[in-house]
Design an enzyme around this catalytic site. Structure first.
Site, PDB file in Angstrom:
ATOM      1  N   SER A 120      12.216 -61.544   8.298  1.00  0.00           N
ATOM      2  CA  SER A 120      13.237 -62.268   9.064  1.00  0.00           C
ATOM      3  C   SER A 120      13.993 -63.317   8.266  1.00  0.00           C
ATOM      4  CB  SER A 120      12.590 -62.923  10.283  1.00  0.00           C
ATOM      5  OG  SER A 120      11.560 -63.788   9.879  1.00  0.00           O
ATOM      6  N   HIS A 161      12.076 -57.212  14.013  1.00  0.00           N
ATOM      7  CA  HIS A 161      13.498 -57.236  13.616  1.00  0.00           C
ATOM      8  C   HIS A 161      14.039 -55.861  13.225  1.00  0.00           C
ATOM      9  CE1 HIS A 161      14.302 -61.559  13.771  1.00  0.00           C
ATOM     10  NE2 HIS A 161      13.039 -61.715  13.421  1.00  0.00           N
ATOM     11  N   LYS A 199      14.145 -59.730  21.011  1.00  0.00           N
ATOM     12  CA  LYS A 199      15.231 -59.755  20.027  1.00  0.00           C
ATOM     13  C   LYS A 199      16.316 -58.746  20.435  1.00  0.00           C
ATOM     14  CE  LYS A 199      11.947 -61.630  16.760  1.00  0.00           C
ATOM     15  NZ  LYS A 199      12.174 -63.041  17.015  1.00  0.00           N
TER      16      LYS A 199
HETATM   17  C1  PLP Z   1       8.325 -60.685  12.726  1.00  0.00           C
HETATM   18  C2  PLP Z   1       8.066 -61.321  14.065  1.00  0.00           C
HETATM   19  N1  PLP Z   1       6.947 -61.009  14.729  1.00  0.00           N
HETATM   20  C3  PLP Z   1       6.659 -61.544  15.930  1.00  0.00           C
HETATM   21  C4  PLP Z   1       7.518 -62.445  16.525  1.00  0.00           C
HETATM   22  C5  PLP Z   1       7.156 -63.020  17.852  1.00  0.00           C
HETATM   23  O1  PLP Z   1       7.863 -62.356  18.842  1.00  0.00           O
HETATM   24  P1  PLP Z   1       8.054 -63.016  20.281  1.00  0.00           P
HETATM   25  O2  PLP Z   1       9.285 -63.846  20.230  1.00  0.00           O
HETATM   26  O3  PLP Z   1       8.191 -61.848  21.206  1.00  0.00           O
HETATM   27  O4  PLP Z   1       6.842 -63.831  20.562  1.00  0.00           O
HETATM   28  C6  PLP Z   1       8.707 -62.789  15.879  1.00  0.00           C
HETATM   29  C7  PLP Z   1       9.630 -63.776  16.508  1.00  0.00           C
HETATM   30  O5  PLP Z   1      10.074 -64.710  15.910  1.00  0.00           O
HETATM   31  C8  PLP Z   1       8.988 -62.224  14.614  1.00  0.00           C
HETATM   32  O6  PLP Z   1      10.112 -62.536  13.958  1.00  0.00           O
END
Ligand code: PLP
Length: 383
Positions: free
Chosen positions: A171, A199, A231
């Protein structure tokens, strides 16, 4: 309280997350939302949520294993599994809850978790909750991963299970994990592979099905495909997909799933509608990529360093944290909302503005943003 470099000043949206939105009273172009496809404000999602409130009420009333499983939760899991081409799927309250709930159950004493050094914080926290041993491989470096796995094979007594975990799309930099190579190594070393595709969904693969589809990998190569509805899907909620055994195990064992309230019906309905939109309106993913290519080219032509991004996450590299913050403030004054990512979220000297592309931006919007970047960066001596 002492102010630190990382204290967030929370910016507030006064209305929906749309390409032009109002942030702290100023109309700006949204350039940093994870709402890649603009689905958070899609009429089909909004209508589905409203209908679900009327049919099922505002809340579920319980945790899933007690009285909090409604037919709409099960319908969502069936549809998600079909969308992903998996035997089964399980929906968690958030992506964080999925990683924090499932990872510690998949690996315990006598096991080894092997993690990319840049994996998301929710993976790191999930890993911290296990009694498994931990090893890290250099970011996206399959030669280093191979060495870690070779060393692991020498362990005595041998590990019961080795679990390799990687983000699908990273990210901060927007690069794609070499999941084809990683999963090949996993197969060679008898390791289980877990990908967090937060992502990559709605972005990569056939119709936005994600990284497993992008690399055309079978379920025998990637055993756990984790993702989020927060997302590109535009709603909220984590999920895992894989074999029926995996899903049965996950819901019997994940404490975050067992011990925390289930989604309100409106959330489940909106997530379902998001899947339907992805299945029936391919134009959103297409336009996300068209916009991404247009923006990246314009920025490179102007002399910006956009790192090694391969996806709609485009970091605009600046260097020092202070400079990145100044650039973000100037952009906001010029009408573009894009936040700085600074140390310690990234290494010293690697501060950047992280832009995230949106399918709903027009060419006019993109030209507006590029001009704002050019003017602000020139004023600060960045280009
Ligand atoms: C790579 C990754 N995994 C997990 C999450 C967590 O997802 P959630 O917003 O559904 O808790 C995010 C969110 O920032 C993320 O970027």
């Amino acid at each position: 309280m002492v102010q630190t470099e990382l204290d967030w000043k929370l910016r507030t949206l006064e209305g929906p997350s749309t390409p032009w939105c109002t942030v702290d009273g100023k109309k700006v172009l949204m350039f940093c939302s994870n709402n890649y496809l603009g689905l958070s404000n899609h009429p089909r999602l909004k209508q589905a949520a409203i209908r679900a409130v009327e049919e099922f009420g505002a809340g579920s009333g319980s945790v899933r294993p007690i009285a909090g499983t409604m037919s709409i939760h099960l319908e969502l899991e069936r549809r998600l599994a079909r969308f992903k081409g998996a035997d089964a799927s399980l929906v968690y309250q958030t992506g964080f809850a999925a990683n924090a709930g499932l990872i510690p159950q998949l690996a315990g004493k006598g096991d080894l978790i092997v993690s990319d050094e840049l994996n998301h914080g929710s993976i790191i926290d999930g890993t911290r909750l296990t009694h498994a041993e931990k090893a890290v491989f250099k970011h996206a470096d399959t030669a280093d991963l191979a060495q870690v796995l070779a060393r692991a094979e020498q362990a005595s007594p041998p590990y019961r299970r080795i679990l390799i975990i990687t983000d699908g799309v990273f990210s901060m930099d927007g690069d794609i994990a070499p999941l084809d190579e990683i999963s090949k190594l996993g197969a060679e070393h008898g390791a289980m592979v877990y990908v967090d595709d937060a992502h990559g969904e709605g972005v990569l693969g056939e119709g936005g099905r994600g990284i497993v589809s992008h690399f055309r990998l079978g379920r025998d190569r990637v055993q756990v495909e984790m993702g989020t509805f927060s997302k590109a899907f535009g709603v909220v909620g984590g999920h895992v997909s894989g074999s029926r055994d995996l899903v049965n195990f996950a819901y019997n064992k994940s404490r975050t799933w067992l011990l925390s309230g289930s989604h309100p019906p409106a959330v489940a309905a909106a997530c379902l509608a998001a899947i339907e939109v992805l299945e029936s309106e391919p134009q959103h993913v297409q336009s996300l990529w068209d916009n991404t290519r247009y923006f990246k080219k314009a920025m490179v032509d102007l002399g910006f360093d956009i790192g090694k991004s391969q996806t709609p996450i485009t970091p605009v590299m600046v260097g020092e944290s202070g400079l990145a913050k100044k650039l973000s403030s100037r952009l906001y004054e010029e009408g573009v909302f894009a936040l700085p990512i600074v140390y310690p979220m990234v290494a010293q000297g690697k501060a950047r503005i992280r832009t995230i592309m949106n399918a709903a931006l027009t060419r006019q919007d993109l030209d507006f943003a590029v001009r704002a970047f050019e003017k602000s960066a020139k004023a600060l001596g960045i280009i």
